[in-house]
Design a protein around this motif. Structure first.
Motif, PDB file in Angstrom:
ATOM      1  N   MET A   1       0.849  -1.196   0.000  1.00  9.46           N
ATOM      2  CA  MET A   1       0.000   0.000   0.000  1.00  9.46           C
ATOM      3  C   MET A   1       0.880   1.241   0.000  1.00  9.46           C
ATOM      4  N   THR A   2       0.608   2.190  -0.874  1.00 10.16           N
ATOM      5  CA  THR A   2       1.365   3.425  -0.932  1.00 10.16           C
ATOM      6  C   THR A   2       0.646   4.526  -0.159  1.00 10.16           C
ATOM      7  N   LEU A   3       1.386   5.227   0.661  1.00  7.17           N
ATOM      8  CA  LEU A   3       0.814   6.317   1.425  1.00  7.17           C
ATOM      9  C   LEU A   3       0.771   7.568   0.558  1.00  7.17           C
ATOM     10  N   THR A   4      -0.350   8.260   0.556  1.00  2.00           N
ATOM     11  CA  THR A   4      -0.465   9.426  -0.319  1.00  2.00           C
ATOM     12  C   THR A   4      -0.952  10.675   0.399  1.00  2.00           C
ATOM     13  N   THR A   5      -1.541  10.553   1.551  1.00  2.00           N
ATOM     14  CA  THR A   5      -2.076  11.718   2.246  1.00  2.00           C
ATOM     15  C   THR A   5      -1.663  11.679   3.716  1.00  2.00           C
ATOM     16  N   PRO A   6      -1.667  12.856   4.379  1.00  2.00           N
ATOM     17  CA  PRO A   6      -1.378  12.866   5.815  1.00  2.00           C
ATOM     18  C   PRO A   6      -2.303  11.952   6.605  1.00  2.00           C
ATOM     19  N   VAL A  53       7.611   9.746  -5.344  1.00  2.00           N
ATOM     20  CA  VAL A  53       6.352   9.320  -5.964  1.00  2.00           C
ATOM     21  C   VAL A  53       6.606   8.574  -7.265  1.00  2.00           C
ATOM     22  N   GLU A  54       7.608   8.982  -8.031  1.00  5.28           N
ATOM     23  CA  GLU A  54       7.866   8.328  -9.318  1.00  5.28           C
ATOM     24  C   GLU A  54       8.314   6.880  -9.178  1.00  5.28           C
ATOM     25  N   ALA A  58       5.454   7.508  -1.180  1.00  8.70           N
ATOM     26  CA  ALA A  58       4.605   8.620  -0.760  1.00  8.70           C
ATOM     27  C   ALA A  58       5.258   9.969  -0.982  1.00  8.70           C
ATOM     28  N   GLY A  59       6.565   9.979  -1.296  1.00  6.20           N
ATOM     29  CA  GLY A  59       7.238  11.250  -1.488  1.00  6.20           C
ATOM     30  C   GLY A  59       7.345  12.065  -0.221  1.00  6.20           C
ATOM     31  N   GLY A  60       7.437  11.388   0.922  1.00  6.98           N
ATOM     32  CA  GLY A  60       7.501  12.093   2.201  1.00  6.98           C
ATOM     33  C   GLY A  60       8.760  12.933   2.338  1.00  6.98           C
ATOM     34  N   THR A  61       8.634  14.043   3.034  1.00  5.46           N
ATOM     35  CA  THR A  61       9.748  14.955   3.269  1.00  5.46           C
ATOM     36  C   THR A  61      10.507  14.571   4.537  1.00  5.46           C
ATOM     37  N   THR A  62      11.616  15.278   4.758  1.00  2.00           N
ATOM     38  CA  THR A  62      12.338  15.097   6.015  1.00  2.00           C
ATOM     39  C   THR A  62      11.431  15.390   7.204  1.00  2.00           C
ATOM     40  N   ALA A  63      10.596  16.418   7.079  1.00  2.00           N
ATOM     41  CA  ALA A  63       9.665  16.757   8.162  1.00  2.00           C
ATOM     42  C   ALA A  63       8.706  15.601   8.437  1.00  2.00           C
ATOM     43  N   ASP A  64       8.245  14.922   7.385  1.00  2.00           N
ATOM     44  CA  ASP A  64       7.348  13.777   7.568  1.00  2.00           C
ATOM     45  C   ASP A  64       8.044  12.648   8.316  1.00  2.00           C
TER      46      ASP A  64
END
Length: 392
Positions: A1-6, A53-54, A58-64
């Motif tokens: 499962m890919t995470l896409t939203t907060p 994402v590519e 999820a393309g999460g940032t360092t902050a995430d």
């Protein structure tokens, strides 16, 4: 499962936290790797949080990553540390791996199939990242890996490894390369056990890793790991570790406050006591200070500030140093506050004793003495006493 939203991330963190909390006492007692929590991270897709994402992540940032690492550590510091160190490896691959290597590895991480371990410690270096005594040898398009590491977090459970070694033909210990190896490309041998004071569930056993990998599994250029470490590897380490320590101490405070507010406890204690209130205030002050420093450093990096600049390096080092000292001090304050029964006994539901043991490793996890010596040299180079700031 890919995470896409907060919302997805928050839900999956809640799932992993529940699993981690349920097994935390046992994995600590037995110094056993938290396989249940890792399985939950795989199944929810949380391992793919920092994957671009590519590549299906999820393309999460360092902050995430910092936020999730802190949340997981509230229940089990080892689980938070396992997650944040995996993310450090993923972020390094995402930034520096060639297109072919990225395509081969990162989609598997996003699907939860690949948990990555770091092989950077070396006997005799004291945890120094930027040099190595183990040298890669090369034969045409193949690299021969023979590497002993005294500490490999979760190494026996990893699906892939990022390994530091001197580049082939290196003329100095500082010409360090970073090499990726799949588990099925190498032979793993545990060369000792793991019976530490704290962080017991990380199961960071000494290991020897041997095998042959294709030459195109070098991450970035040969001999350029020191530059990658300054730009990505070290910032992720200091921010991620600090987030875990903050999470452990915050969880300890939250459990303590809930206990103090229980009706039975309110009958036994004077919650208006100046001593109690002052101690709670001091604990919260310590944690707010660490939180603010982490958030400032994250925002400075997100603004595009150069991690190699002296002010940013000093800021990142301050994050590690401050968190490693203030978080353990906060839990020590809580032990004093609640006393022998709730603060010192191993079977207390507050688990302050476990948090204290886990956090005692923080000043040793890349020695504060070594870091302060490096900081002193940086201070001497910064006559104007410049501070790291946002660039936009």
């Amino acid at each position: 499962m890919t995470l896409t939203t907060p919302h997805d991330v928050d839900h999956q963190v809640a799932v992993v936290r529940e699993v981690a909390a349920r097994h935390a006492a046992e994995t600590d007692e037995l110094a056993r790797f938290p396989v249940e929590a890792l399985t939950a991270m795989r199944e929810t897709g949380l391992l793919g949080l920092p994957v671009p994402v590519e590549h299906g992540g999820a393309g999460g940032t360092t902050a995430d990553v910092v936020r999730v690492s802190s949340a997981l550590s509230r229940d089990c510091t080892s689980v938070g540390m396992i997650f944040t160190m995996h993310c450090q490896q993923v972020a390094t691959l995402a930034r520096f791996a060639g297109p072919g290597l990225a395509r081969n590895v990162l989609p598997g991480v996003a699907r939860g199939e690949v948990y990555l371990a770091s092989v950077t410690t070396e006997a005799g270096t004291g945890g120094h990242l930027l040099s190595s005594g183990a040298e890669l040898s090369a034969d045409r398009d193949v690299l021969h890996v023979d590497r002993f590491a005294p500490v490999v977090t979760g190494g026996l459970h990893a699906d892939g490894f990022l390994i530091t070694m001197r580049r082939p033909g290196a003329v100095s210990p500082g010409q360090v390369s970073l090499v990726y190896a799949d588990r099925d490309q190498v032979e793993l041998t545990a060369e000792g056990g793991w019976n530490p004071l704290g962080m017991r569930a990380t199961h960071s056993v000494p290991m020897r890793i041997t095998g042959d990998v294709p030459a195109d599994q070098v991450v970035g250029e040969h001999g350029k790991f020191p530059e990658m470490a300054v730009l990505c590897f070290a910032p992720y380490a200091h921010l991620g570790w600090a987030a875990c320590w903050l999470g452990a101490a915050s969880g300890a405070l939250a459990r303590t406050v809930r206990m103090l507010r229980e009706p039975a406890e309110r009958k036994r204690r004077d919650l208006g006591s100046d001593l109690l209130l002052h101690r709670l205030s001091r604990v919260r002050e310590r944690l707010d200070g660490v939180h603010s420093l982490i958030q400032h450093a994250v925002s400075v990096l997100a603004s595009g500030a150069d991690p190699a600049s002296h002010p940013v390096q000093l800021l990142l080092n301050a994050v590690k140093l401050t968190a490693s000292e203030q978080c353990v001090a906060a839990v020590e304050d809580l032990v004093e506050l609640v006393g022998m029964r709730h603060g010192y006994l191993r079977n207390s539901p507050l688990a302050l004793e476990r948090a204290l043991r886990d956090l005692r490793s923080a000043p040793l996890n890349y020695s504060n003495d070594r870091l302060r010596a490096a900081d002193g040299a940086l201070v001497l180079m910064d006559q104007e006493v410049r501070f790291a700031r946002h660039l936009r």
